[in-house]
Design a protein around this motif. Sequence first.
Motif, short mmCIF file in Angstrom:
data_model
loop_
_atom_site.label_atom_id
_atom_site.label_comp_id
_atom_site.label_asym_id
_atom_site.label_seq_id
_atom_site.Cartn_x
_atom_site.Cartn_y
_atom_site.Cartn_z
N LEU A 32 0.82 -1.20 0.00
CA LEU A 32 0.00 0.00 0.00
C LEU A 32 0.86 1.26 0.00
CD1 LEU A 32 -2.65 -1.09 2.67
CD2 LEU A 32 -2.84 -1.24 0.17
N ASP A 33 0.35 2.33 -0.57
CA ASP A 33 1.08 3.59 -0.59
C ASP A 33 0.94 4.28 0.77
OD1 ASP A 33 -1.23 5.80 -0.80
OD2 ASP A 33 -1.78 4.07 -2.02
N PRO A 34 1.82 5.23 1.07
CA PRO A 34 1.81 5.88 2.39
C PRO A 34 0.47 6.51 2.74
CG PRO A 34 3.84 6.40 1.25
CD PRO A 34 2.97 5.69 0.26
N ALA A 35 -0.19 7.14 1.76
CA ALA A 35 -1.47 7.79 2.04
C ALA A 35 -2.52 6.78 2.50
CB ALA A 35 -1.97 8.54 0.81
N THR A 36 -2.55 5.61 1.86
CA THR A 36 -3.51 4.58 2.25
C THR A 36 -3.20 4.03 3.63
OG1 THR A 36 -3.87 3.97 -0.06
CG2 THR A 36 -4.52 2.36 1.61
N LEU A 37 -1.92 3.81 3.92
CA LEU A 37 -1.54 3.35 5.25
C LEU A 37 -1.94 4.37 6.31
CD1 LEU A 37 1.99 1.88 4.47
CD2 LEU A 37 -0.05 0.58 5.11
N ARG A 38 -1.76 5.63 6.01
CA ARG A 38 -2.17 6.69 6.96
C ARG A 38 -3.67 6.63 7.19
NH1 ARG A 38 -4.46 11.14 5.52
NH2 ARG A 38 -3.53 11.20 3.42
N GLN A 39 -4.42 6.53 6.11
CA GLN A 39 -5.88 6.49 6.22
C GLN A 39 -6.35 5.28 7.01
OE1 GLN A 39 -6.85 6.63 2.07
NE2 GLN A 39 -6.21 8.77 1.85
N ASN A 40 -5.64 4.17 6.88
CA ASN A 40 -6.03 2.95 7.59
C ASN A 40 -5.88 3.09 9.11
OD1 ASN A 40 -6.62 1.72 5.17
ND2 ASN A 40 -4.74 0.49 5.10
N VAL A 41 -5.01 4.00 9.54
CA VAL A 41 -4.81 4.23 10.98
C VAL A 41 -5.83 5.22 11.53
CG1 VAL A 41 -3.11 4.94 12.73
CG2 VAL A 41 -2.35 3.80 10.67
N THR A 42 -6.48 5.97 10.65
CA THR A 42 -7.27 7.13 11.05
C THR A 42 -8.77 6.81 11.07
OG1 THR A 42 -5.61 8.50 9.95
CG2 THR A 42 -7.66 9.58 10.60
N SER A 43 -9.34 6.82 12.25
CA SER A 43 -10.80 6.66 12.39
C SER A 43 -11.44 8.04 12.42
CB SER A 43 -11.14 5.92 13.70
OG SER A 43 -10.55 4.64 13.70
N PRO A 44 -12.54 8.23 11.71
CA PRO A 44 -13.21 9.54 11.71
C PRO A 44 -13.57 9.97 13.13
CG PRO A 44 -14.12 8.11 10.00
CD PRO A 44 -13.21 7.26 10.84
N GLY A 45 -13.18 11.18 13.46
CA GLY A 45 -13.51 11.71 14.77
C GLY A 45 -12.66 11.17 15.90
N GLY A 46 -11.64 10.37 15.59
CA GLY A 46 -10.82 9.76 16.63
C GLY A 46 -9.59 10.59 16.99
N THR A 47 -8.73 9.98 17.79
CA THR A 47 -7.53 10.69 18.26
C THR A 47 -6.55 10.99 17.13
OG1 THR A 47 -6.48 8.58 18.79
CG2 THR A 47 -7.73 9.64 20.54
N THR A 48 -6.37 10.01 16.22
CA THR A 48 -5.44 10.23 15.11
C THR A 48 -5.93 11.35 14.21
OG1 THR A 48 -4.89 7.87 15.17
CG2 THR A 48 -4.20 9.10 13.22
N ALA A 49 -7.23 11.37 13.96
CA ALA A 49 -7.81 12.43 13.13
C ALA A 49 -7.58 13.80 13.77
CB ALA A 49 -9.29 12.17 12.91
N ALA A 50 -7.67 13.86 15.09
CA ALA A 50 -7.45 15.14 15.77
C ALA A 50 -6.01 15.61 15.58
CB ALA A 50 -7.77 14.99 17.27
N ALA A 51 -5.07 14.68 15.70
CA ALA A 51 -3.66 15.04 15.51
C ALA A 51 -3.37 15.43 14.06
CB ALA A 51 -2.77 13.88 15.93
N LEU A 52 -3.94 14.66 13.13
CA LEU A 52 -3.69 14.95 11.72
C LEU A 52 -4.31 16.28 11.30
CD1 LEU A 52 -4.14 11.43 10.07
CD2 LEU A 52 -2.02 12.68 10.47
N GLY A 53 -5.36 16.69 12.00
CA GLY A 53 -5.93 18.01 11.72
C GLY A 53 -4.93 19.11 11.92
N VAL A 54 -4.00 18.91 12.86
CA VAL A 54 -2.94 19.89 13.11
C VAL A 54 -1.80 19.70 12.10
CG1 VAL A 54 -1.22 20.67 14.78
CG2 VAL A 54 -3.50 20.01 15.56
N LEU A 55 -1.38 18.45 11.93
CA LEU A 55 -0.23 18.18 11.06
C LEU A 55 -0.52 18.47 9.60
CD1 LEU A 55 0.99 14.82 12.65
CD2 LEU A 55 2.03 17.07 12.90
N MET A 56 -1.77 18.32 9.18
CA MET A 56 -2.12 18.51 7.77
C MET A 56 -2.79 19.86 7.52
SD MET A 56 -3.42 14.62 6.90
CE MET A 56 -3.51 14.91 5.11
N ALA A 57 -2.72 20.75 8.48
CA ALA A 57 -3.26 22.10 8.30
C ALA A 57 -2.44 22.86 7.26
CB ALA A 57 -3.25 22.84 9.63
N ALA A 58 -2.93 24.01 6.86
CA ALA A 58 -2.27 24.81 5.82
C ALA A 58 -0.85 25.18 6.20
CB ALA A 58 -3.09 26.06 5.53
N ASP A 59 -0.58 25.30 7.50
CA ASP A 59 0.77 25.64 7.96
C ASP A 59 1.45 24.44 8.63
OD1 ASP A 59 -0.86 25.48 10.17
OD2 ASP A 59 -0.06 27.27 11.16
#
Length: 277
Positions: free
Chosen positions: A228-255
């Motif tokens: 699998l490509d990195p993006a798919t592996l990342r998505q597989n770890v990320t549950s909607p509304g979960g802890t990973t999604a909260a962290a990725l909201g910061v890491l994947m922000a515009a800045d």
Amino acid sequence: MAQSEKSRLDDIGTLALVGAGKMGGAMLEGWLALGLDPRNVVVIDPKPSEDVVTLSRKGIALNPAADANRTIGTLVLAVKPQVAADVMPSVAGLTGPDTLVLSIMAGKTLGFLQAGFPNAAIVRAMPNTPAAIGRGITVAVPNAAVTADQRRRANALLAASGAVEWISDENLMDAVTAVSGSGPAYVFLLAETLARAGVAAGLPEELATKLARATVEGSGELLHRSPLDPATLRQNVTSPGGTTAAALGVLMAADGVDPLMRRAVAAATKRSRELAG
């Protein structure tokens, strides 16, 4: 390394390694482990490490006296780039009309190398530090004088430390240096900052360090083994509304990480061009 590449080391001819520091020494260990006859190896290094001295007891010629009758099939340049201009004239006499010059010096262009070895077949390569454990990746570019057989020979030597990619446009080497050459430092920095963030969140420092290190190690191995490509592996770890999604909201922000990494790679690319002169 594929079996066909291993077999290329059986008939590599005499190899001279100029500079046996961390990268050169690691590559030498890999070549010997894969069947390169130590009696066909010459190492030239004014201050060899204890590891290299130990390897020389297997039959390697360490800093031998000049021998005009010795024919060098491949000359590997692994010295620091800042001393290249001083070192190259001292080893130019080892080359003959059929010698392949393989350089792993950062920033030194084919043009620079051709000035020191006129009319020679030259391959410029950029490995990275995971080569020390056979998990590196090297990008290589040949000059016009390199034959198909010499390219196979270079590939066999470089593949001893991991994957090899060939390019025809040398201008890409600065970006290669910025992504894969310097890239391991970015990953190590991730482990550092993840551990510090864990401490800031309340974890004991020792536990935070162990968790960060094991997470980076395991994720890298999963990325290595998974189709699998990195993006798919990342998505597989990320549950909607979960802890990973909260962290990725910061890491994947515009800045967040993406523009920061773009700036980092651009800075490294710019510096690579400056070092090339």
